[in-house]
Design an enzyme around this catalytic site. Structure first.
Site, PDB file in Angstrom:
ATOM      1  N   TYR A 122       6.918  -9.851   7.026  1.00  0.00           N
ATOM      2  CA  TYR A 122       6.682  -8.421   7.216  1.00  0.00           C
ATOM      3  C   TYR A 122       7.192  -7.990   8.586  1.00  0.00           C
ATOM      4  O   TYR A 122       7.229  -8.793   9.520  1.00  0.00           O
ATOM      5  CB  TYR A 122       5.175  -8.104   7.160  1.00  0.00           C
ATOM      6  N   ASP A 128       0.816  -1.222   0.000  1.00  0.00           N
ATOM      7  CA  ASP A 128       0.000   0.000   0.000  1.00  0.00           C
ATOM      8  C   ASP A 128       0.845   1.266   0.000  1.00  0.00           C
ATOM      9  O   ASP A 128       2.050   1.220   0.239  1.00  0.00           O
ATOM     10  CB  ASP A 128      -0.892   0.019   1.248  1.00  0.00           C
TER      11      ASP A 128
END
Lengths: 249, 249
Positions: B110, B52
């Site tokens: 992540y 994003d």
């Protein structure tokens, strides 16, 4: 009047350096403006020393005199609320009237970061100097040791400073360490000449690259000739880490 | 045709995310443009998945098909020379024709970085989320453990994804570690739902803040109700660390 000592972190990237310059928004003028908005007073902010354009600080120290009655622990929040996020006051302390951030400074510590990975880092492109070529790390460590102690650092000073003043300084620490792909050069001393950290770091890097022999460092220091030392590394890898006043609070 | 796998670092700050968007310069379109300038070919760059706006990558993986005869070890330099410094190709590998960066992805890792210092960092203001309030670190570590294993992560998915697809995923790792003032949340899994890392990180943070009990996590997972989980943390603390294809090269 109160005398307030501030400890400040800043990202040097978008500033022309610490000091006020005509037509440019410096770090000093930004903080002075913020203090004026908070206290209603025009103040002069006295730093431990200037930092050049692009140079960062983790712990710059500066003081100012004020009649404000804002509680000492609320001062950082008040000033920060008037600053862009690239400058952060991290601490405020009440100090004696006679405390002067420049004159009373006993020791400063600087750090220079070299990224030795094959490719530069996208995330740290404004925070370190990229050097992909092979380096002799042990030679860099050996070279660093020669800088410790009291020396005339004339060969490690950019032109532009006051030529009449002494160029003798004492470094209590000059170390070269690895942190993953990064090589961290750290210097602590009682004073630094103009561009001294960037020239010493460039000289240590030139030793790593084989351009200068580690054991030639004493001779280069002795010579006092700028051209015998290594190149001046760019500002964006340099950090003013901390300023020490010992018992001078 | 050759199939080239790239490993890419990027600073997400100034991009609308990985994926091409009308009227905006995305990370994907930037790299596709650079590849076209280098090879003369319009290519489609297939990433392991989107990131994003504002999200960073240390090791995003993407592949493209090409007829160029540029040597494989020169490809990163060639592409980087056409890119801004906020995107860096760090590796190029020749892979089998059928390799697909999204379909063949086995595991992704992540990282979410929380700065727990009293004041935000000027230097890392676009690289971490600042949380000055008191945190129960052990509770955060306990909460994290409940996320490991195979679960239906429906409660940890933002609306906007495809509602018909399964929301079952397996996390092989969900850890919370300290690094000085920073708290590092790291997740490894076979797939991630939309905003899943930012919602799990927000839930773990809410446990640290005492808003959610650590031992209520299994119940929240079980419920499948988004509102029972914590808030979605902002994108700028999030990093795609690595993508693993095991023996799929």
């Amino acid at each position: 009047m109160r005398n307030i000592k501030l400890t400040i972190e800043y990202d040097g990237k978008n500033f022309p350096g610490w000091q006020s310059q005509p037509g440019k928004v410096s770090i000093q003028t930004e903080i002075e403006r913020a203090i004026e908005e908070v206290t209603g007073e025009k103040v002069e902010l006295i730093a431990s020393g200037r930092t050049d354009a692009g140079v960062h600080a983790l712990g710059q120290v500066a003081n100012f005199h004020t009649n404000t009655n804002i509680e000492i622990n609320k001062i950082p929040y008040a000033i920060n609320s008037k600053l862009s996020k690239s400058i952060v006051v991290k601490k405020a302390e009440e100090v004696e009237e006679r405390f002067h951030a420049r004159y009373n400074c006993k020791l400063k510590t600087y750090r220079y970061i070299i990224n030795h990975a094959p490719f530069p880092s996208a995330l740290n492109r404004y925070r370190e100097y990229h050097m992909p070529y092979e380096l002799d790390f042990e030679a860099m460590q050996r070279a660093a040791q020669y800088f410790e102690g009291e020396h005339d650092f004339k060969a490690f000073k950019a032109s532009g400073g006051n030529a009449k003043k002494t160029t003798v300084r004492t470094l209590t620490k000059c170390s070269v360490e690895k942190d993953g792909d990064r090589i961290i050069i750290e210097l602590t001393g009682n004073g630094f000449l103009y561009n001294m950290v960037r020239i010493i770091s460039g000289t240590i890097l030139d030793v790593g690259l084989g351009k200068i022999e580690a054991d030639k460092i004493p001779e280069i220091i002795e010579s006092g000739v700028r051209e015998k030392a290594g190149k001046t590394l760019p500002p964006h890898g340099l950090y003013l880490v901390s300023v020490d006043y010992q018992n001078e609070k």
